[in-house]
Motif scaffolding. Sequence first.
Motif, PDB file in Angstrom:
ATOM      1  N   ALA A 127       0.833  -1.208   0.000  1.00  0.00           N
ATOM      2  CA  ALA A 127       0.000   0.000   0.000  1.00  0.00           C
ATOM      3  C   ALA A 127       0.865   1.256   0.000  1.00  0.00           C
ATOM      4  N   LEU A 128       1.969   1.222   0.739  1.00  0.00           N
ATOM      5  CA  LEU A 128       2.883   2.369   0.742  1.00  0.00           C
ATOM      6  C   LEU A 128       3.527   2.571  -0.626  1.00  0.00           C
ATOM      7  N   ALA A 129       3.842   1.484  -1.317  1.00  0.00           N
ATOM      8  CA  ALA A 129       4.404   1.599  -2.668  1.00  0.00           C
ATOM      9  C   ALA A 129       3.401   2.237  -3.612  1.00  0.00           C
ATOM     10  N   VAL A 130       2.151   1.846  -3.514  1.00  0.00           N
ATOM     11  CA  VAL A 130       1.098   2.442  -4.343  1.00  0.00           C
ATOM     12  C   VAL A 130       0.922   3.908  -3.967  1.00  0.00           C
ATOM     13  N   PHE A 131       0.968   4.213  -2.680  1.00  0.00           N
ATOM     14  CA  PHE A 131       0.872   5.593  -2.221  1.00  0.00           C
ATOM     15  C   PHE A 131       2.014   6.416  -2.818  1.00  0.00           C
ATOM     16  N   GLY A 132       3.211   5.824  -2.865  1.00  0.00           N
ATOM     17  CA  GLY A 132       4.362   6.501  -3.471  1.00  0.00           C
ATOM     18  C   GLY A 132       4.130   6.835  -4.931  1.00  0.00           C
ATOM     19  N   GLU A 133       3.441   5.947  -5.655  1.00  0.00           N
ATOM     20  CA  GLU A 133       3.092   6.230  -7.050  1.00  0.00           C
ATOM     21  C   GLU A 133       2.191   7.459  -7.127  1.00  0.00           C
ATOM     22  N   GLY A 134       1.262   7.560  -6.197  1.00  0.00           N
ATOM     23  CA  GLY A 134       0.386   8.736  -6.151  1.00  0.00           C
ATOM     24  C   GLY A 134       1.154  10.005  -5.839  1.00  0.00           C
ATOM     25  N   VAL A 135       2.111   9.908  -4.939  1.00  0.00           N
ATOM     26  CA  VAL A 135       2.953  11.064  -4.595  1.00  0.00           C
ATOM     27  C   VAL A 135       3.717  11.532  -5.829  1.00  0.00           C
ATOM     28  N   ARG A 136       4.326  10.576  -6.550  1.00  0.00           N
ATOM     29  CA  ARG A 136       5.079  10.935  -7.767  1.00  0.00           C
ATOM     30  C   ARG A 136       4.159  11.556  -8.822  1.00  0.00           C
ATOM     31  N   ALA A 137       2.985  10.966  -9.021  1.00  0.00           N
ATOM     32  CA  ALA A 137       2.056  11.483 -10.031  1.00  0.00           C
ATOM     33  C   ALA A 137       1.605  12.897  -9.671  1.00  0.00           C
ATOM     34  N   ARG A 138       1.293  13.132  -8.400  1.00  0.00           N
ATOM     35  CA  ARG A 138       0.874  14.469  -7.966  1.00  0.00           C
ATOM     36  C   ARG A 138       2.004  15.467  -8.168  1.00  0.00           C
ATOM     37  N   HIS A 139       3.218  15.058  -7.819  1.00  0.00           N
ATOM     38  CA  HIS A 139       4.368  15.947  -7.985  1.00  0.00           C
ATOM     39  C   HIS A 139       4.558  16.310  -9.456  1.00  0.00           C
ATOM     40  N   GLN A 140       4.496  15.328 -10.334  1.00  0.00           N
ATOM     41  CA  GLN A 140       4.675  15.582 -11.766  1.00  0.00           C
ATOM     42  C   GLN A 140       3.576  16.496 -12.299  1.00  0.00           C
ATOM     43  N   GLU A 141       2.363  16.283 -11.844  1.00  0.00           N
ATOM     44  CA  GLU A 141       1.245  17.120 -12.276  1.00  0.00           C
ATOM     45  C   GLU A 141       1.445  18.567 -11.831  1.00  0.00           C
ATOM     46  N   ARG A 142       1.836  18.761 -10.571  1.00  0.00           N
ATOM     47  CA  ARG A 142       2.057  20.109 -10.041  1.00  0.00           C
ATOM     48  C   ARG A 142       3.239  20.785 -10.728  1.00  0.00           C
ATOM     49  N   ARG A 143       4.274  20.003 -10.994  1.00  0.00           N
ATOM     50  CA  ARG A 143       5.450  20.562 -11.664  1.00  0.00           C
ATOM     51  C   ARG A 143       5.101  21.010 -13.076  1.00  0.00           C
TER      52      ARG A 143
END
Length: 158
Positions: A127-143
């Motif tokens: 679940a933490l690995a999947v959460f990390g994917e969400g963190v990366r996706a959000r970061h890329q979107e914001r960037r």
Amino acid sequence: MIEPTEPEHLDEAVRALTRSARMLDRALPDISMADFRMLSAISDGIDRASRLAGMLALGKPAVSATVDSLVRRGLLARQTREDDRRAVDLALTDRGARTLQDARAALAGVVLDIAGHTPDAEATLAALAVFGEGVRARHQERRAARENGTCAGSEAAR
């Protein structure tokens, strides 16, 4: 943004993340979390201060101060590029690579210890690995929004 069906789960998740962030910060040997993020990014191939600022969502003065500190402590080296004498690349020193390896091991130990206190450690890590994917996706979107000038207010910059 999703609307949680169980708001108490969201509140507990926020509390867990903030508590674990402090535990992770305390586990780092001889470096701060900001240092760890910087060393990790450089280890991953981000070798210019301007790129680090964008990737880590930091201002250039903060990146410069952290880089200066890491260079003074012998964890980073500045290298002038042969093809462009004005450009400076950043690289981990041997000491910096060892420090990063030790920090990753310390952080992994904390995560494993916390996961071991859950009913299903493997499911928690997944679940933490999947959460990390969400963190990366959000970061890329914001960037991307910042780079395109489409961010609305300071929230988009985070």
